[in-house]
Scaffold this motif. Structure first.
Motif, PDB file in Angstrom:
ATOM      1  N   HIS A 196      11.254   7.916   2.517  1.00 10.00           N
ATOM      2  CA  HIS A 196       9.892   7.546   2.127  1.00 10.00           C
ATOM      3  C   HIS A 196       9.007   7.535   3.361  1.00 10.00           C
ATOM      4  O   HIS A 196       9.491   7.439   4.490  1.00 10.00           O
ATOM      5  CB  HIS A 196       9.882   6.162   1.469  1.00 10.00           C
ATOM      6  CG  HIS A 196      10.641   6.091   0.181  1.00 10.00           C
ATOM      7  ND1 HIS A 196      10.104   6.497  -1.019  1.00 10.00           N
ATOM      8  CD2 HIS A 196      11.908   5.677  -0.086  1.00 10.00           C
ATOM      9  CE1 HIS A 196      10.999   6.320  -1.979  1.00 10.00           C
ATOM     10  NE2 HIS A 196      12.108   5.833  -1.432  1.00 10.00           N
ATOM     11  N   GLU A 215       0.217   1.845   3.711  1.00  8.91           N
ATOM     12  CA  GLU A 215       0.495   2.691   2.553  1.00  8.91           C
ATOM     13  C   GLU A 215       1.981   3.027   2.498  1.00  8.91           C
ATOM     14  O   GLU A 215       2.610   3.266   3.534  1.00  8.91           O
ATOM     15  CB  GLU A 215      -0.313   3.996   2.625  1.00  8.91           C
ATOM     16  CG  GLU A 215      -1.814   3.807   2.551  1.00  8.91           C
ATOM     17  CD  GLU A 215      -2.562   5.123   2.594  1.00  8.91           C
ATOM     18  OE1 GLU A 215      -1.883   6.188   2.670  1.00  8.91           O
ATOM     19  OE2 GLU A 215      -3.798   5.115   2.562  1.00  8.91           O
ATOM     20  N   ASP A 251       4.327   5.780   0.543  1.00  4.94           N
ATOM     21  CA  ASP A 251       4.285   7.002  -0.281  1.00  4.94           C
ATOM     22  C   ASP A 251       2.894   7.211  -0.874  1.00  4.94           C
ATOM     23  O   ASP A 251       2.720   7.448  -2.075  1.00  4.94           O
ATOM     24  CB  ASP A 251       5.342   6.948  -1.388  1.00  4.94           C
ATOM     25  CG  ASP A 251       6.757   7.124  -0.845  1.00  4.94           C
ATOM     26  OD1 ASP A 251       6.891   7.522   0.325  1.00  4.94           O
ATOM     27  OD2 ASP A 251       7.707   6.870  -1.597  1.00  4.94           O
ATOM     28  N   SER A 252       1.872   7.078  -0.017  1.00  4.32           N
ATOM     29  CA  SER A 252       0.452   7.312  -0.355  1.00  4.32           C
ATOM     30  C   SER A 252      -0.153   6.252  -1.265  1.00  4.32           C
ATOM     31  O   SER A 252      -1.277   6.412  -1.734  1.00  4.32           O
ATOM     32  CB  SER A 252       0.261   8.698  -1.006  1.00  4.32           C
ATOM     33  OG  SER A 252       0.690   9.721  -0.123  1.00  4.32           O
ATOM     34  N   GLU A 253       0.566   5.167  -1.540  1.00  2.00           N
ATOM     35  CA  GLU A 253       0.044   4.077  -2.349  1.00  2.00           C
ATOM     36  C   GLU A 253      -0.211   2.863  -1.458  1.00  2.00           C
ATOM     37  O   GLU A 253       0.649   2.460  -0.680  1.00  2.00           O
ATOM     38  CB  GLU A 253       1.025   3.694  -3.464  1.00  2.00           C
ATOM     39  CG  GLU A 253       1.241   4.760  -4.516  1.00  2.00           C
ATOM     40  CD  GLU A 253       0.013   4.999  -5.381  1.00  2.00           C
ATOM     41  OE1 GLU A 253      -0.826   4.066  -5.482  1.00  2.00           O
ATOM     42  OE2 GLU A 253      -0.116   6.089  -5.946  1.00  2.00           O
ATOM     43  N   GLU A 254      -1.399   2.291  -1.568  1.00  2.00           N
ATOM     44  CA  GLU A 254      -1.728   1.125  -0.757  1.00  2.00           C
ATOM     45  C   GLU A 254      -0.905  -0.079  -1.197  1.00  2.00           C
ATOM     46  O   GLU A 254      -0.795  -0.375  -2.387  1.00  2.00           O
ATOM     47  CB  GLU A 254      -3.218   0.793  -0.901  1.00  2.00           C
ATOM     48  CG  GLU A 254      -3.655  -0.396  -0.052  1.00  2.00           C
ATOM     49  CD  GLU A 254      -5.080  -0.815  -0.352  1.00  2.00           C
ATOM     50  OE1 GLU A 254      -5.958  -0.482   0.446  1.00  2.00           O
ATOM     51  OE2 GLU A 254      -5.301  -1.459  -1.396  1.00  2.00           O
ATOM     52  N   VAL A 255      -0.323  -0.775  -0.234  1.00  2.00           N
ATOM     53  CA  VAL A 255       0.445  -1.982  -0.540  1.00  2.00           C
ATOM     54  C   VAL A 255      -0.233  -3.239   0.014  1.00  2.00           C
ATOM     55  O   VAL A 255       0.010  -4.340  -0.468  1.00  2.00           O
ATOM     56  CB  VAL A 255       1.894  -1.885  -0.008  1.00  2.00           C
ATOM     57  CG1 VAL A 255       2.653  -0.798  -0.735  1.00  2.00           C
ATOM     58  CG2 VAL A 255       1.922  -1.638   1.496  1.00  2.00           C
ATOM     59  N   SER A 268      -2.012  -5.766  -2.215  1.00  2.00           N
ATOM     60  CA  SER A 268      -2.424  -5.065  -3.439  1.00  2.00           C
ATOM     61  C   SER A 268      -1.238  -4.498  -4.196  1.00  2.00           C
ATOM     62  O   SER A 268      -1.408  -3.797  -5.188  1.00  2.00           O
ATOM     63  CB  SER A 268      -3.415  -3.941  -3.088  1.00  2.00           C
ATOM     64  OG  SER A 268      -2.939  -3.158  -2.009  1.00  2.00           O
ATOM     65  N   MET A 269      -0.041  -4.788  -3.744  1.00  2.00           N
ATOM     66  CA  MET A 269       1.172  -4.346  -4.446  1.00  2.00           C
ATOM     67  C   MET A 269       1.287  -5.091  -5.772  1.00  2.00           C
ATOM     68  O   MET A 269       1.092  -6.310  -5.815  1.00  2.00           O
ATOM     69  CB  MET A 269       2.400  -4.646  -3.579  1.00  2.00           C
ATOM     70  CG  MET A 269       3.725  -4.231  -4.202  1.00  2.00           C
ATOM     71  SD  MET A 269       5.136  -4.736  -3.180  1.00  2.00           S
ATOM     72  CE  MET A 269       4.822  -3.799  -1.693  1.00  2.00           C
ATOM     73  N   TYR A 325     -14.098   1.129  -0.611  1.00  2.00           N
ATOM     74  CA  TYR A 325     -13.034   2.077  -0.928  1.00  2.00           C
ATOM     75  C   TYR A 325     -13.469   3.469  -0.481  1.00  2.00           C
ATOM     76  O   TYR A 325     -14.613   3.882  -0.736  1.00  2.00           O
ATOM     77  CB  TYR A 325     -12.752   2.105  -2.434  1.00  2.00           C
ATOM     78  CG  TYR A 325     -12.140   0.833  -2.955  1.00  2.00           C
ATOM     79  CD1 TYR A 325     -10.759   0.628  -2.892  1.00  2.00           C
ATOM     80  CD2 TYR A 325     -12.927  -0.170  -3.511  1.00  2.00           C
ATOM     81  CE1 TYR A 325     -10.186  -0.543  -3.365  1.00  2.00           C
ATOM     82  CE2 TYR A 325     -12.362  -1.343  -3.987  1.00  2.00           C
ATOM     83  CZ  TYR A 325     -10.993  -1.525  -3.911  1.00  2.00           C
ATOM     84  OH  TYR A 325     -10.432  -2.684  -4.378  1.00  2.00           O
TER      85      TYR A 325
END
Length: 248
Positions: free
Chosen positions: A29, A48, A50-54, A67-68, A168
């Protein structure tokens, strides 16, 4: 990795890429720590996976915001408790700000390109008289990230029930932001959302007022039909009573 943005927008990025492995599946990952800063002093820092903000860092409130989704883990902070997220984010902020100064010097100090915001104002749900609702003011396509938003009701400033999201990023290096106002629709009320930005010559104001002219006729029609059926029942009953009396 350090980069200066293309064009006249002085945006600096510090990107740390960590390739990690999931202890369960052994699938590789990508974990990214991104810090972005701007000439006006605004700084964004986020993690981030895998390109997702945590998570991201709110420097104004001096805290880390996760933000997970909660269904992944009840307390996301436990995953990062040994990484000193906020402390390192402050270091990245200082480094990024210095890098902006270098980018500015390389460009021989040209004026920064700016994009004015576009805003729309709309209710979150179908408007019903006397039923609580939320007004959304969506501000989009502005650069640099730095806007001031104010709400009014019938010409008076409103602060209660107002919320403001963070900035954003868009794919074109501009930004968008939401601000909301909780309200209860009443006849004659007029609301406004005013946006101020460096790229605007004057504040940008959007106005909204509840429209009850097309209020649903369902209850009225239901009552009317019920009343008509009731009257028909009375007439029919009276007719049968008179007819039966005559036969006697």
């Amino acid at each position: 990795m350090k980069t200066c943005s293309s064009g006249m927008k002085r945006l600096a990025f510090i990107i740390l890429i960590i390739n990690s492995f999931c202890v369960f599946s052994q699938i590789p990952h990508e974990f990214l720590v991104v810090a972005g800063c701007f000439e006006n002093g605004t700084t964004e820092s986020q993690f981030e996976f895998d390109s997702e903000e945590v998570l991201y860092v709110d420097f104004d409130r001096e805290e880390v915001v996760y933000s997970m989704p909660r269904f992944v883990i009840d307390d996301p902070s436990t995953l990062f408790e040994n990484l000193h997220v906020y402390k390192n984010a402050r270091k990245h902020k200082k480094t990024c700000s210095a890098f902006v100064a270098i980018c500015k010097a390389e460009e021989k100090n040209p004026p920064e390109e700016m994009d004015p915001p576009e805003s729309i104002l709309y209710p979150s749900n179908e408007v019903q008289f006397g039923v609580a609702n939320i007004l959304i003011c969506f501000v989009n396509h502005f650069y640099p990230p730095g806007i001031k938003v104010s709400w009014t009701r019938n010409g008076h400033l409103v602060s209660e029930g107002v919320s403001l999201s963070r900035y954003y990023p868009n794919n074109d290096q501009t930004f968008h932001q939401f601000t909301t106002l909780t309200f209860t629709p009443k006849e004659g009320d007029i609301y406004s959302c005013t946006v101020e930005h460096l790229a605007l010559d004057r504040p940008q104001t959007k106005i909204w007022e509840p429209d009850f002219r097309h209020r649903s006729l369902g209850p009225d029609v239901y009552c009317g039909v019920g009343l008509a059926l009731g009257l028909l029942g009375v007439v029919a009953g009276t007719f049968l009573m008179v007819k039966g009396h005559r036969r006697q």
